[in-house]
Motif scaffolding. Structure first.
Motif, PDB file in Angstrom:
ATOM      1  N   HIS A 165       0.934  -1.225   0.095  1.00 19.09           N
ATOM      2  CA  HIS A 165      -0.063   0.074  -0.077  1.00 19.09           C
ATOM      3  C   HIS A 165       0.860   1.464   0.035  1.00 19.09           C
ATOM      4  O   HIS A 165       0.266   2.309  -0.107  1.00 19.09           O
ATOM      5  CB  HIS A 165      -1.063  -0.002   1.160  1.00 19.09           C
ATOM      6  N   LEU A 166       2.178   1.280   0.134  1.00 17.83           N
ATOM      7  CA  LEU A 166       2.925   2.235   0.171  1.00 17.83           C
ATOM      8  C   LEU A 166       4.141   2.250  -1.233  1.00 17.83           C
ATOM      9  O   LEU A 166       4.990   2.688  -1.056  1.00 17.83           O
ATOM     10  CB  LEU A 166       3.876   2.284   1.378  1.00 17.83           C
ATOM     11  N   GLN A 167       3.737   1.629  -2.140  1.00 16.36           N
ATOM     12  CA  GLN A 167       4.692   1.323  -3.195  1.00 16.36           C
ATOM     13  C   GLN A 167       4.841   2.758  -3.969  1.00 16.36           C
ATOM     14  O   GLN A 167       3.712   3.722  -3.854  1.00 16.36           O
ATOM     15  CB  GLN A 167       4.024   0.599  -4.409  1.00 16.36           C
ATOM     16  N   PRO A 168       5.934   3.111  -4.684  1.00 20.66           N
ATOM     17  CA  PRO A 168       6.022   4.685  -5.065  1.00 20.66           C
ATOM     18  C   PRO A 168       5.083   4.849  -6.322  1.00 20.66           C
ATOM     19  O   PRO A 168       5.029   3.804  -6.779  1.00 20.66           O
ATOM     20  CB  PRO A 168       7.641   4.406  -5.687  1.00 20.66           C
ATOM     21  N   SER A 169       4.958   6.080  -6.533  1.00 15.53           N
ATOM     22  CA  SER A 169       4.319   6.446  -7.757  1.00 15.53           C
ATOM     23  C   SER A 169       5.020   6.195  -9.012  1.00 15.53           C
ATOM     24  O   SER A 169       6.414   6.561  -8.831  1.00 15.53           O
ATOM     25  CB  SER A 169       3.915   7.854  -7.658  1.00 15.53           C
ATOM     26  N   SER A 170       4.515   5.980 -10.044  1.00 11.03           N
ATOM     27  CA  SER A 170       5.120   5.953 -11.363  1.00 11.03           C
ATOM     28  C   SER A 170       5.400   7.465 -11.890  1.00 11.03           C
ATOM     29  O   SER A 170       6.079   7.226 -13.149  1.00 11.03           O
ATOM     30  CB  SER A 170       4.245   5.034 -12.510  1.00 11.03           C
ATOM     31  N   ASN A 171       4.869   8.369 -11.418  1.00 14.02           N
ATOM     32  CA  ASN A 171       5.198   9.657 -11.989  1.00 14.02           C
ATOM     33  C   ASN A 171       6.705   9.994 -11.648  1.00 14.02           C
ATOM     34  O   ASN A 171       7.221   9.515 -10.804  1.00 14.02           O
ATOM     35  CB  ASN A 171       4.182  10.667 -11.510  1.00 14.02           C
ATOM     36  N   PRO A 172       7.174  11.104 -12.388  1.00 17.60           N
ATOM     37  CA  PRO A 172       8.489  11.500 -11.921  1.00 17.60           C
ATOM     38  C   PRO A 172       8.644  11.901 -10.456  1.00 17.60           C
ATOM     39  O   PRO A 172       7.536  12.580  -9.839  1.00 17.60           O
ATOM     40  CB  PRO A 172       8.472  12.862 -12.691  1.00 17.60           C
ATOM     41  N   SER A 173       9.521  11.597  -9.634  1.00 18.05           N
ATOM     42  CA  SER A 173       9.746  11.931  -8.430  1.00 18.05           C
ATOM     43  C   SER A 173      10.361  13.411  -8.060  1.00 18.05           C
ATOM     44  O   SER A 173      10.625  14.045  -9.162  1.00 18.05           O
ATOM     45  CB  SER A 173      10.745  10.992  -7.689  1.00 18.05           C
ATOM     46  N   ARG A 174      10.396  13.916  -6.903  1.00 16.68           N
ATOM     47  CA  ARG A 174      11.125  14.972  -6.554  1.00 16.68           C
ATOM     48  C   ARG A 174      12.395  15.239  -7.140  1.00 16.68           C
ATOM     49  O   ARG A 174      12.827  16.129  -7.890  1.00 16.68           O
ATOM     50  CB  ARG A 174      10.935  15.337  -5.151  1.00 16.68           C
TER      51      ARG A 174
END
Length: 366
Positions: A165-174
């Protein structure tokens, strides 16, 4: 029977009321020390007529210091983790898969950052890039080269062991956004995530029970940094991992499980003991107090020809093992700003700013 039962209940009730006070007076539970990595408030002083302020401050103080608090947390931690399989401090420590632990949202919303809930805007990234470019130009006028190294969060290097439930987003990270902004500058900006991801196929590069990279991950990061510096200073010897002897041993409990009081029961399965040629070893010259930031700075001599100033966070501590041998003299500081007075006293040829991924916003004020 009713009278006896009432007396027993009353005795137990009074005992429970007295025990916290008694513990604070004589320290009955002193063997249970706090390991929560929190700043504990001091006992407030009463100053008339500010009684309401005193009551509020004392309430906070008592909540953090009441008798048997640490002992109760010790029991609670084991019940929560071992029985329920959950983190006793979910905002500070995330319990992952396969024995992995991660830093929680209490630390600059690090989990939200990787889930894409707390993004970095392109405008903010540009502000950071412009500020670092100005710093680069200022240092260049004094003949100093500037490099920026980002130490990745373990969330970036081992995302496969985060809870589902805490997997990273596929969008560009910071960090992706900042790297794109830095690409239009001439400043050496080292994003070593791909380097560490490749290295983890051969060895573990982060501690499973700790916030930080392990000694092997540190070595890989230092090698990437040194080889980039060598492009501008060709007299430096190349950094080859084959020069280092790497032995694998059993590890200890890191800072994340220490926060949960589980450091004696949960150990890192891997610890690396790394040795290298004598000519690459540094020789400690001095420890210099840093009252503003609270961590002493370290001056180290090496066999190189240039002077290094490295300003960083806790990730930079282990870098002191591998960097100094390549320079004439190195000065390591734990700080979040680059002071003119330090530049004047240290007279470096090279300045490295190291910051962990979750704190890249601090680069706007370095």
């Amino acid at each position: 029977m009713n009278k006896t039962r009432t007396r027993i209940i009353a005795f137990v009730f009074v005992t429970l009321l007295i025990l916290p006070v008694l513990d604070q007076l004589v320290g009955l539970s002193n063997r249970f020390s706090s390991t929560e990595n929190r700043a504990v408030s001091n006992r407030p002083a009463l100053h008339f007529p500010h009684v309401r302020t005193f009551v509020k401050q004392f309430d906070q103080y008592y909540k953090e210091n009441f008798g048997w608090r640490n002992a109760l947390f010790y029991v609670y931690s084991r019940w929560k983790f071992k029985i329920l399989g959950e983190s006793p401090l979910p905002e500070k420590v995330v319990v992952g898969k396969n024995g992995w632990f991660y830093l929680g949202n209490s630390y600059n919303r690090v989990v939200d950052q990787h889930r894409g809930i707390y993004p970095l805007s392109a405008d903010s990234a540009r502000i950071i890039a412009d500020h670092l470019t100005r710093r680069q130009q200022e240092l260049a006028r004094s003949g100093i080269r500037l490099y920026v190294l980002i130490a990745p969060d373990s969330h970036s290097i081992y995302p496969e062991n985060l809870p589902d439930h805490l997997q990273p987003s596929s969008n560009p990270s910071r960090l992706d956004v900042l790297r794109q902004a830095m690409a239009s500058t001439t400043l050496p900006f080292l994003d070593i995530r791909d380097t560490l991801r490749a290295a983890k196929n051969g060895h573990v590069v982060y501690n499973q029970t700790d916030t930080h990279w392990n000694d092997y991950g540190t070595l890989v990061g230092c090698a990437a940094l040194l080889n980039r510096i060598r492009q501008d200073f060709p007299s430096m010897p190349p950094v080859r991992l084959s020069n280092y002897n790497i032995e694998q041993q059993r590890g200890g409990g890191g800072d994340l499980v220490t926060m949960l009081t589980l450091q004696q029961e949960i150990k890192d399965p891997v610890f690396y003991y790394i040795t290298f040629p004598e000519k690459l070893e540094g020789r400690k010259l001095a420890t210099v107090p840093n009252d503003r930031f609270g961590y002493a700075s370290t001056r180290i001599a090496g066999s190189g020809t240039n002077r290094l100033l490295l300003i960083g966070d806790s990730f930079s501590h282990s870098m002191m093992h591998y960097m100094p041998g390549y320079f004439q003299e190195s000065f390591f500081m734990r700080d979040d700003r680059l002071e003119t007075s330090v530049l004047k006293s240290e007279r470096p040829d090279i300045v490295v700013l190291e910051v962990v991924e979750r704190n890249i916003s601090k680069l706007a004020t370095f």
